[in-house]
Write a protein that holds these residues in place. Structure first.
Motif, PDB file in Angstrom:
ATOM      1  N   TRP A 113       0.837  -1.210   0.000  1.00  0.00           N
ATOM      2  CA  TRP A 113       0.000   0.000   0.000  1.00  0.00           C
ATOM      3  C   TRP A 113       0.864   1.249   0.000  1.00  0.00           C
ATOM      4  O   TRP A 113       1.794   1.356   0.793  1.00  0.00           O
ATOM      5  N   ILE A 114       0.546   2.175  -0.881  1.00  0.00           N
ATOM      6  CA  ILE A 114       1.065   3.536  -0.760  1.00  0.00           C
ATOM      7  C   ILE A 114       0.028   4.333   0.014  1.00  0.00           C
ATOM      8  O   ILE A 114      -1.161   4.326  -0.330  1.00  0.00           O
ATOM      9  N   VAL A 115       0.474   4.972   1.086  1.00  0.00           N
ATOM     10  CA  VAL A 115      -0.407   5.857   1.868  1.00  0.00           C
ATOM     11  C   VAL A 115       0.185   7.256   1.751  1.00  0.00           C
ATOM     12  O   VAL A 115       1.015   7.668   2.566  1.00  0.00           O
ATOM     13  N   PRO A 116      -0.220   8.010   0.722  1.00  0.00           N
ATOM     14  CA  PRO A 116       0.403   9.305   0.447  1.00  0.00           C
ATOM     15  C   PRO A 116      -0.258  10.440   1.204  1.00  0.00           C
ATOM     16  O   PRO A 116      -1.374  10.300   1.731  1.00  0.00           O
ATOM     17  N   HIS A 117       0.438  11.560   1.233  1.00  0.00           N
ATOM     18  CA  HIS A 117      -0.195  12.796   1.670  1.00  0.00           C
ATOM     19  C   HIS A 117      -1.372  13.075   0.755  1.00  0.00           C
ATOM     20  O   HIS A 117      -1.250  13.026  -0.465  1.00  0.00           O
ATOM     21  N   GLN A 118      -2.519  13.362   1.371  1.00  0.00           N
ATOM     22  CA  GLN A 118      -3.753  13.525   0.606  1.00  0.00           C
ATOM     23  C   GLN A 118      -3.964  15.003   0.243  1.00  0.00           C
ATOM     24  O   GLN A 118      -4.811  15.693   0.799  1.00  0.00           O
TER      25      GLN A 118
ATOM     26  N   ASN B  91      -4.086  16.222  -3.293  1.00  0.00           N
ATOM     27  CA  ASN B  91      -4.766  16.436  -4.554  1.00  0.00           C
ATOM     28  C   ASN B  91      -4.746  15.115  -5.316  1.00  0.00           C
ATOM     29  O   ASN B  91      -3.703  14.481  -5.416  1.00  0.00           O
ATOM     30  N   ILE B  92      -5.884  14.692  -5.838  1.00  0.00           N
ATOM     31  CA  ILE B  92      -5.944  13.397  -6.498  1.00  0.00           C
ATOM     32  C   ILE B  92      -5.006  13.341  -7.705  1.00  0.00           C
ATOM     33  O   ILE B  92      -4.440  12.284  -8.013  1.00  0.00           O
ATOM     34  N   ARG B  93      -4.808  14.460  -8.383  1.00  0.00           N
ATOM     35  CA  ARG B  93      -3.927  14.448  -9.563  1.00  0.00           C
ATOM     36  C   ARG B  93      -2.467  14.247  -9.161  1.00  0.00           C
ATOM     37  O   ARG B  93      -1.708  13.585  -9.874  1.00  0.00           O
ATOM     38  N   ILE B  94      -2.066  14.810  -8.019  1.00  0.00           N
ATOM     39  CA  ILE B  94      -0.709  14.577  -7.517  1.00  0.00           C
ATOM     40  C   ILE B  94      -0.546  13.117  -7.109  1.00  0.00           C
ATOM     41  O   ILE B  94       0.466  12.474  -7.417  1.00  0.00           O
ATOM     42  N   ILE B  95      -1.546  12.569  -6.426  1.00  0.00           N
ATOM     43  CA  ILE B  95      -1.504  11.169  -6.002  1.00  0.00           C
ATOM     44  C   ILE B  95      -1.414  10.251  -7.220  1.00  0.00           C
ATOM     45  O   ILE B  95      -0.597   9.324  -7.263  1.00  0.00           O
ATOM     46  N   GLN B  96      -2.237  10.519  -8.226  1.00  0.00           N
ATOM     47  CA  GLN B  96      -2.231   9.692  -9.435  1.00  0.00           C
ATOM     48  C   GLN B  96      -0.919   9.839 -10.200  1.00  0.00           C
ATOM     49  O   GLN B  96      -0.364   8.840 -10.692  1.00  0.00           O
ATOM     50  N   GLY B  97      -0.413  11.065 -10.294  1.00  0.00           N
ATOM     51  CA  GLY B  97       0.825  11.314 -11.020  1.00  0.00           C
ATOM     52  C   GLY B  97       2.011  10.623 -10.394  1.00  0.00           C
ATOM     53  O   GLY B  97       2.861  10.055 -11.088  1.00  0.00           O
ATOM     54  N   THR B  98       2.071  10.660  -9.058  1.00  0.00           N
ATOM     55  CA  THR B  98       3.176  10.004  -8.349  1.00  0.00           C
ATOM     56  C   THR B  98       3.103   8.492  -8.507  1.00  0.00           C
ATOM     57  O   THR B  98       4.117   7.826  -8.773  1.00  0.00           O
ATOM     58  N   ALA B  99       1.905   7.925  -8.337  1.00  0.00           N
ATOM     59  CA  ALA B  99       1.740   6.478  -8.480  1.00  0.00           C
ATOM     60  C   ALA B  99       2.109   6.026  -9.885  1.00  0.00           C
ATOM     61  O   ALA B  99       2.773   4.989 -10.069  1.00  0.00           O
TER      62      ALA B  99
ATOM     63  N   PRO C 212      -1.598  10.000   8.744  1.00  0.00           N
ATOM     64  CA  PRO C 212      -2.124   9.125   9.799  1.00  0.00           C
ATOM     65  C   PRO C 212      -3.628   8.912   9.696  1.00  0.00           C
ATOM     66  O   PRO C 212      -4.131   7.837  10.051  1.00  0.00           O
ATOM     67  N   LEU C 213      -4.357   9.911   9.197  1.00  0.00           N
ATOM     68  CA  LEU C 213      -5.796   9.734   8.956  1.00  0.00           C
ATOM     69  C   LEU C 213      -6.026   8.623   7.939  1.00  0.00           C
ATOM     70  O   LEU C 213      -6.838   7.716   8.150  1.00  0.00           O
ATOM     71  N   ALA C 214      -5.297   8.695   6.815  1.00  0.00           N
ATOM     72  CA  ALA C 214      -5.472   7.697   5.764  1.00  0.00           C
ATOM     73  C   ALA C 214      -5.039   6.315   6.242  1.00  0.00           C
ATOM     74  O   ALA C 214      -5.680   5.302   5.930  1.00  0.00           O
ATOM     75  N   MET C 215      -3.931   6.247   6.994  1.00  0.00           N
ATOM     76  CA  MET C 215      -3.479   4.974   7.557  1.00  0.00           C
ATOM     77  C   MET C 215      -4.544   4.381   8.470  1.00  0.00           C
ATOM     78  O   MET C 215      -4.852   3.179   8.400  1.00  0.00           O
ATOM     79  N   SER C 216      -5.104   5.205   9.325  1.00  0.00           N
ATOM     80  CA  SER C 216      -6.096   4.732  10.284  1.00  0.00           C
ATOM     81  C   SER C 216      -7.338   4.219   9.567  1.00  0.00           C
ATOM     82  O   SER C 216      -7.894   3.177   9.941  1.00  0.00           O
ATOM     83  N   VAL C 217      -7.769   4.924   8.528  1.00  0.00           N
ATOM     84  CA  VAL C 217      -8.917   4.475   7.741  1.00  0.00           C
ATOM     85  C   VAL C 217      -8.603   3.144   7.065  1.00  0.00           C
ATOM     86  O   VAL C 217      -9.430   2.222   7.056  1.00  0.00           O
TER      87      VAL C 217
ATOM     88  N   MET D 165      -3.373   2.285  -9.015  1.00  0.00           N
ATOM     89  CA  MET D 165      -4.138   3.046  -8.029  1.00  0.00           C
ATOM     90  C   MET D 165      -4.912   2.153  -7.061  1.00  0.00           C
ATOM     91  O   MET D 165      -5.323   2.613  -6.000  1.00  0.00           O
ATOM     92  N   ASP D 166      -5.115   0.893  -7.407  1.00  0.00           N
ATOM     93  CA  ASP D 166      -5.818   0.022  -6.465  1.00  0.00           C
ATOM     94  C   ASP D 166      -4.937  -0.404  -5.299  1.00  0.00           C
ATOM     95  O   ASP D 166      -5.384  -1.115  -4.397  1.00  0.00           O
ATOM     96  N   ARG D 167      -3.666   0.049  -5.307  1.00  0.00           N
ATOM     97  CA  ARG D 167      -2.776  -0.169  -4.161  1.00  0.00           C
ATOM     98  C   ARG D 167      -2.430   1.150  -3.476  1.00  0.00           C
ATOM     99  O   ARG D 167      -1.434   1.246  -2.760  1.00  0.00           O
ATOM    100  N   VAL D 168      -3.274   2.165  -3.682  1.00  0.00           N
ATOM    101  CA  VAL D 168      -3.082   3.481  -3.070  1.00  0.00           C
ATOM    102  C   VAL D 168      -4.277   3.785  -2.179  1.00  0.00           C
ATOM    103  O   VAL D 168      -5.429   3.720  -2.629  1.00  0.00           O
ATOM    104  N   ILE D 169      -4.027   4.096  -0.908  1.00  0.00           N
ATOM    105  CA  ILE D 169      -5.097   4.495   0.008  1.00  0.00           C
ATOM    106  C   ILE D 169      -5.464   5.948  -0.291  1.00  0.00           C
ATOM    107  O   ILE D 169      -4.622   6.838  -0.227  1.00  0.00           O
ATOM    108  N   GLN D 170      -6.737   6.183  -0.611  1.00  0.00           N
ATOM    109  CA  GLN D 170      -7.206   7.529  -0.947  1.00  0.00           C
ATOM    110  C   GLN D 170      -8.312   7.953   0.016  1.00  0.00           C
ATOM    111  O   GLN D 170      -9.312   7.265   0.150  1.00  0.00           O
TER     112      GLN D 170
END
Length: 324
Positions: free
Chosen positions: A247-252, A254-262, A288-293, A269-274
Protein backbone atom coordinates in the motif's frame (compact mmCIF):
# COMPACT_ATOMS: atom_id res chain seq x y z
CA UNK A 1 19.26 -8.31 15.95
CA UNK A 2 18.40 -4.61 15.81
CA UNK A 3 15.78 -2.35 17.36
CA UNK A 4 12.85 -1.43 15.15
CA UNK A 5 10.05 1.12 15.71
CA UNK A 6 6.96 -1.04 15.22
CA UNK A 7 3.31 0.14 14.96
CA UNK A 8 1.33 -0.84 18.05
CA UNK A 9 -1.89 1.05 17.48
CA UNK A 10 -3.50 3.74 15.35
CA UNK A 11 -6.53 6.00 15.52
CA UNK A 12 -8.01 9.20 14.16
CA UNK A 13 -10.57 11.89 14.80
CA UNK A 14 -12.57 14.10 12.44
CA UNK A 15 -14.70 17.05 13.60
CA UNK A 16 -18.45 16.59 13.28
CA UNK A 17 -18.96 19.54 10.95
CA UNK A 18 -18.86 18.30 7.33
CA UNK A 19 -18.56 20.87 4.53
CA UNK A 20 -19.57 19.63 1.05
CA UNK A 21 -18.28 21.37 -2.07
CA UNK A 22 -21.64 23.11 -2.45
CA UNK A 23 -20.83 25.19 0.65
CA UNK A 24 -18.16 27.09 -1.28
CA UNK A 25 -20.47 28.02 -4.13
CA UNK A 26 -21.89 30.66 -1.77
CA UNK A 27 -18.45 32.10 -0.97
CA UNK A 28 -16.47 32.16 -4.22
CA UNK A 29 -16.88 31.61 -7.96
CA UNK A 30 -16.64 27.82 -7.97
CA UNK A 31 -18.72 24.66 -8.31
CA UNK A 32 -18.79 21.10 -7.11
CA UNK A 33 -17.64 19.93 -10.56
CA UNK A 34 -14.74 22.42 -10.65
CA UNK A 35 -13.46 21.29 -7.24
CA UNK A 36 -13.86 17.56 -7.95
CA UNK A 37 -12.17 17.80 -11.34
CA UNK A 38 -9.13 19.69 -10.08
CA UNK A 39 -8.64 18.12 -6.66
CA UNK A 40 -10.80 15.02 -6.25
CA UNK A 41 -12.26 16.54 -3.08
CA UNK A 42 -15.97 16.08 -2.40
CA UNK A 43 -16.20 17.12 1.25
CA UNK A 44 -14.05 18.01 4.24
CA UNK A 45 -14.43 18.43 8.01
CA UNK A 46 -14.09 21.75 9.85
CA UNK A 47 -13.49 22.17 13.56
CA UNK A 48 -16.35 23.64 15.56
CA UNK A 49 -16.09 27.11 17.04
CA UNK A 50 -13.79 26.85 20.05
CA UNK A 51 -12.46 23.44 19.03
CA UNK A 52 -8.67 23.55 18.85
CA UNK A 53 -5.88 21.50 17.28
CA UNK A 54 -5.04 19.99 20.67
CA UNK A 55 -8.67 18.93 21.11
CA UNK A 56 -8.51 17.00 17.84
CA UNK A 57 -5.11 15.54 18.73
CA UNK A 58 -6.33 14.28 22.11
CA UNK A 59 -9.29 12.50 20.52
CA UNK A 60 -7.03 10.82 17.96
CA UNK A 61 -4.53 9.87 20.69
CA UNK A 62 -7.20 8.21 22.80
CA UNK A 63 -8.39 6.28 19.77
CA UNK A 64 -4.85 5.03 19.11
CA UNK A 65 -4.33 4.06 22.76
CA UNK A 66 -7.58 2.09 22.70
CA UNK A 67 -6.55 0.41 19.46
CA UNK A 68 -3.18 -0.56 20.94
CA UNK A 69 -4.73 -1.69 24.21
CA UNK A 70 -2.17 0.20 26.28
CA UNK A 71 -2.38 2.89 28.95
CA UNK A 72 -0.89 6.35 28.52
CA UNK A 73 1.39 5.61 31.49
CA UNK A 74 3.28 3.25 29.16
CA UNK A 75 4.10 6.05 26.69
CA UNK A 76 7.55 7.64 26.95
CA UNK A 77 6.91 10.67 24.75
CA UNK A 78 4.55 12.51 22.43
CA UNK A 79 5.49 14.10 19.12
CA UNK A 80 2.86 16.26 17.44
CA UNK A 81 3.19 17.38 13.82
CA UNK A 82 1.22 20.57 13.23
CA UNK A 83 1.38 23.98 11.55
CA UNK A 84 -1.75 25.24 13.30
CA UNK A 85 -0.98 25.11 17.04
CA UNK A 86 -3.44 26.38 19.64
CA UNK A 87 -0.93 29.01 20.80
CA UNK A 88 2.49 30.28 19.78
CA UNK A 89 3.67 28.33 22.80
CA UNK A 90 3.53 26.03 24.69
CA UNK A 91 3.51 23.13 22.23
CA UNK A 92 0.40 21.20 21.31
CA UNK A 93 2.32 18.14 22.47
CA UNK A 94 2.42 19.32 26.08
CA UNK A 95 -1.28 20.20 25.94
CA UNK A 96 -2.07 16.67 24.75
CA UNK A 97 0.22 15.28 27.47
CA UNK A 98 -1.69 17.16 30.16
CA UNK A 99 -5.13 16.25 28.82
CA UNK A 100 -4.22 12.56 28.64
CA UNK A 101 -3.00 12.65 32.24
CA UNK A 102 0.56 11.74 31.28
CA UNK A 103 2.91 12.98 34.01
CA UNK A 104 6.17 11.44 32.85
CA UNK A 105 8.27 11.53 29.70
CA UNK A 106 8.37 14.37 27.19
CA UNK A 107 6.29 16.09 24.53
CA UNK A 108 7.08 18.47 21.68
CA UNK A 109 5.91 19.67 18.26
CA UNK A 110 7.39 19.29 14.77
CA UNK A 111 6.58 21.83 12.06
CA UNK A 112 7.12 20.78 8.45
CA UNK A 113 3.64 21.67 7.16
CA UNK A 114 2.18 18.84 5.04
CA UNK A 115 5.37 16.78 5.44
CA UNK A 116 5.12 17.14 9.22
CA UNK A 117 3.98 13.61 10.02
CA UNK A 118 6.81 12.12 7.95
CA UNK A 119 9.30 14.32 9.83
CA UNK A 120 7.72 13.33 13.15
CA UNK A 121 7.94 9.63 12.25
CA UNK A 122 11.63 10.03 11.40
CA UNK A 123 12.28 11.67 14.77
CA UNK A 124 10.33 8.98 16.60
CA UNK A 125 12.16 6.23 14.74
CA UNK A 126 15.56 7.71 15.61
CA UNK A 127 14.63 7.94 19.29
CA UNK A 128 13.40 4.37 19.46
CA UNK A 129 16.27 2.87 17.45
CA UNK A 130 18.82 4.74 19.61
CA UNK A 131 17.20 3.55 22.82
CA UNK A 132 16.10 6.98 24.00
CA UNK A 133 12.48 5.82 24.12
CA UNK A 134 10.57 2.54 23.99
CA UNK A 135 7.07 3.74 23.14
CA UNK A 136 6.11 6.97 21.43
CA UNK A 137 2.79 8.54 20.48
CA UNK A 138 3.12 10.30 17.10
CA UNK A 139 0.27 12.62 16.11
CA UNK A 140 -0.58 14.73 13.08
CA UNK A 141 -3.25 17.34 13.86
CA UNK A 142 -4.43 20.45 12.05
CA UNK A 143 -7.12 23.12 11.99
CA UNK A 144 -6.29 24.64 8.60
CA UNK A 145 -9.77 26.18 8.40
CA UNK A 146 -8.41 28.85 10.77
CA UNK A 147 -5.85 30.13 8.23
CA UNK A 148 -7.97 30.14 5.08
CA UNK A 149 -8.68 33.20 2.93
CA UNK A 150 -12.35 32.58 2.13
CA UNK A 151 -12.13 34.85 -0.92
CA UNK A 152 -9.39 32.78 -2.59
CA UNK A 153 -11.06 29.97 -4.52
CA UNK A 154 -7.71 28.38 -5.41
CA UNK A 155 -6.99 27.51 -1.76
CA UNK A 156 -10.07 27.72 0.47
CA UNK A 157 -11.75 24.69 -1.16
CA UNK A 158 -8.76 22.39 -0.66
CA UNK A 159 -8.14 22.12 3.07
CA UNK A 160 -9.82 20.47 6.03
CA UNK A 161 -9.30 19.73 9.72
CA UNK A 162 -8.56 16.46 11.49
CA UNK A 163 -6.07 14.38 13.44
CA UNK A 164 -4.46 10.96 13.29
CA UNK A 165 -2.23 9.20 15.80
CA UNK A 166 0.18 6.27 15.58
CA UNK A 167 1.84 4.52 18.52
CA UNK A 168 5.31 3.11 17.86
CA UNK A 169 7.07 0.64 20.13
CA UNK A 170 10.54 -0.92 20.23
CA UNK A 171 10.82 -4.51 19.06
CA UNK A 172 13.75 -6.65 17.97
CA UNK A 173 14.19 -7.31 14.28
CA UNK A 174 16.58 -9.34 12.16
CA UNK A 175 17.72 -6.29 10.19
CA UNK A 176 16.05 -7.34 6.94
CA UNK A 177 13.23 -5.89 4.84
CA UNK A 178 10.95 -8.57 6.29
CA UNK A 179 11.11 -6.98 9.75
CA UNK A 180 8.03 -5.25 11.08
CA UNK A 181 8.33 -1.51 11.76
CA UNK A 182 10.02 1.43 10.10
CA UNK A 183 12.53 0.10 7.59
CA UNK A 184 13.80 3.31 5.97
CA UNK A 185 13.29 7.07 5.94
CA UNK A 186 14.19 9.90 3.59
CA UNK A 187 13.99 13.63 4.40
CA UNK A 188 14.59 16.68 2.19
CA UNK A 189 13.95 20.41 2.05
CA UNK A 190 14.77 23.38 -0.18
CA UNK A 191 14.03 26.83 1.22
CA UNK A 192 14.39 28.50 -2.17
CA UNK A 193 10.82 27.48 -2.98
CA UNK A 194 9.11 28.86 0.11
CA UNK A 195 6.84 31.22 -1.86
CA UNK A 196 5.11 28.27 -3.52
CA UNK A 197 3.29 27.54 -0.26
CA UNK A 198 3.38 29.77 2.79
CA UNK A 199 1.32 31.76 5.30
CA UNK A 200 1.55 35.54 5.07
CA UNK A 201 1.78 36.20 8.80
CA UNK A 202 3.72 35.26 11.90
CA UNK A 203 4.97 36.26 15.32
CA UNK A 204 8.01 38.27 14.21
CA UNK A 205 6.49 39.75 11.04
CA UNK A 206 2.84 40.73 11.28
CA UNK A 207 2.05 39.53 14.79
CA UNK A 208 -0.93 37.66 13.34
CA UNK A 209 -1.58 34.09 12.25
CA UNK A 210 -1.87 35.15 8.60
CA UNK A 211 -3.55 33.37 5.69
CA UNK A 212 -2.38 30.52 3.48
CA UNK A 213 -0.99 31.43 0.03
CA UNK A 214 -0.15 28.95 -2.71
CA UNK A 215 1.22 28.90 -6.25
CA UNK A 216 -0.76 25.91 -7.43
CA UNK A 217 0.67 25.04 -10.84
CA UNK A 218 4.39 25.36 -9.98
CA UNK A 219 3.79 23.43 -6.75
CA UNK A 220 2.02 20.63 -8.61
CA UNK A 221 4.97 20.16 -10.94
CA UNK A 222 7.46 20.10 -8.06
CA UNK A 223 5.27 17.81 -5.98
CA UNK A 224 5.08 14.88 -8.39
CA UNK A 225 8.83 15.00 -9.06
CA UNK A 226 9.88 15.35 -5.41
CA UNK A 227 7.40 12.78 -4.08
CA UNK A 228 8.51 10.19 -6.63
CA UNK A 229 12.20 10.74 -5.92
CA UNK A 230 11.83 10.57 -2.12
CA UNK A 231 9.63 7.48 -2.31
CA UNK A 232 12.15 5.73 -4.55
CA UNK A 233 14.99 6.77 -2.22
CA UNK A 234 13.23 5.21 0.78
CA UNK A 235 12.58 2.00 -1.15
CA UNK A 236 16.21 1.84 -2.27
CA UNK A 237 17.34 2.07 1.35
CA UNK A 238 14.89 -0.70 2.19
CA UNK A 239 16.27 -2.86 -0.60
CA UNK A 240 12.94 -3.60 -2.27
CA UNK A 241 11.21 -2.47 -5.45
CA UNK A 242 7.88 -0.71 -5.85
CA UNK A 243 6.36 -4.07 -6.83
CA UNK A 244 6.85 -5.26 -3.25
CA UNK A 245 4.80 -2.39 -1.78
CA UNK A 246 1.36 -3.49 -0.59
CA UNK A 247 0.00 0.00 0.00
CA UNK A 248 1.07 3.54 -0.76
CA UNK A 249 -0.41 5.86 1.87
CA UNK A 250 0.40 9.30 0.45
CA UNK A 251 -0.19 12.80 1.67
CA UNK A 252 -3.75 13.52 0.61
CA UNK A 253 -3.26 16.87 -1.12
CA UNK A 254 -4.77 16.44 -4.55
CA UNK A 255 -5.94 13.40 -6.50
CA UNK A 256 -3.93 14.45 -9.56
CA UNK A 257 -0.71 14.58 -7.52
CA UNK A 258 -1.50 11.17 -6.00
CA UNK A 259 -2.23 9.69 -9.44
CA UNK A 260 0.83 11.31 -11.02
CA UNK A 261 3.18 10.00 -8.35
CA UNK A 262 1.74 6.48 -8.48
CA UNK A 263 2.04 6.44 -12.28
CA UNK A 264 5.70 7.53 -12.20
CA UNK A 265 6.42 4.78 -9.69
CA UNK A 266 4.53 2.17 -11.70
CA UNK A 267 2.11 1.41 -8.85
CA UNK A 268 -1.57 0.86 -9.77
CA UNK A 269 -4.14 3.05 -8.03
CA UNK A 270 -5.82 0.02 -6.47
CA UNK A 271 -2.78 -0.17 -4.16
CA UNK A 272 -3.08 3.48 -3.07
CA UNK A 273 -5.10 4.50 0.01
CA UNK A 274 -7.21 7.53 -0.95
CA UNK A 275 -9.15 9.68 1.52
CA UNK A 276 -8.76 13.09 -0.14
CA UNK A 277 -12.35 12.86 -1.40
CA UNK A 278 -13.70 12.76 2.15
CA UNK A 279 -11.13 14.78 4.13
CA UNK A 280 -9.58 17.28 1.73
CA UNK A 281 -5.99 18.26 2.47
CA UNK A 282 -5.50 17.99 6.24
CA UNK A 283 -1.78 18.76 6.02
CA UNK A 284 0.22 16.88 8.70
CA UNK A 285 -2.89 14.93 9.68
CA UNK A 286 -3.55 13.44 6.25
CA UNK A 287 -1.19 10.44 6.32
CA UNK A 288 -2.12 9.13 9.80
CA UNK A 289 -5.80 9.73 8.96
CA UNK A 290 -5.47 7.70 5.76
CA UNK A 291 -3.48 4.97 7.56
CA UNK A 292 -6.10 4.73 10.28
CA UNK A 293 -8.92 4.48 7.74
CA UNK A 294 -6.99 1.79 5.85
CA UNK A 295 -6.48 -0.24 9.03
CA UNK A 296 -10.06 0.24 10.19
CA UNK A 297 -11.59 -0.98 6.92
CA UNK A 298 -9.29 -4.01 6.76
CA UNK A 299 -7.15 -3.08 3.78
CA UNK A 300 -3.92 -2.61 5.76
CA UNK A 301 -3.01 -5.85 7.51
CA UNK A 302 -0.17 -7.03 9.71
CA UNK A 303 2.92 -7.70 7.59
CA UNK A 304 1.95 -5.33 4.76
CA UNK A 305 4.70 -3.10 3.38
CA UNK A 306 3.56 0.53 3.51
CA UNK A 307 5.15 3.47 1.71
CA UNK A 308 4.18 7.00 2.74
CA UNK A 309 5.38 10.25 1.17
CA UNK A 310 4.51 13.92 1.58
CA UNK A 311 5.53 17.40 0.49
CA UNK A 312 4.68 20.71 2.13
CA UNK A 313 5.68 24.30 2.58
CA UNK A 314 9.37 24.96 2.89
CA UNK A 315 9.51 23.20 0.55
CA UNK A 316 9.93 20.12 2.73
CA UNK A 317 9.37 16.56 1.62
CA UNK A 318 10.13 13.01 2.64
CA UNK A 319 9.10 9.37 2.74
CA UNK A 320 8.90 6.46 5.16
CA UNK A 321 8.79 2.75 4.38
CA UNK A 322 7.39 0.56 7.15
CA UNK A 323 6.03 -2.93 7.55
CA UNK A 324 2.77 -3.03 9.47
Amino acid sequence: MIRRAVPLGIGHYLPDRIMPNSHFEKLVDTSDEWIRTRSGIERRHFAAEGQTTSDLAVRAARSALDNAGIDVSEIDGIIVATSTPDLTFPSVGTMVQAELGMTRGFAFDVQAVCAGFIYALCNANAMIVSGQADRLLVIGAETFSRIMDWTDRSTCVLFGDGAGALILGAEEGAGTSEDRGILATDLNSDGRYREMLYVDGGVSTTGTAGKLRMQGNPLFRKAVDKLTSTAEAALEKTGVSADAVDWIVPHQANIRIIQGTAKKMGVPMDRVIQTVQDHGNTSAASIPLAMSVGVADGRIKRGDLILSEAIGGGLAWGAVALRW
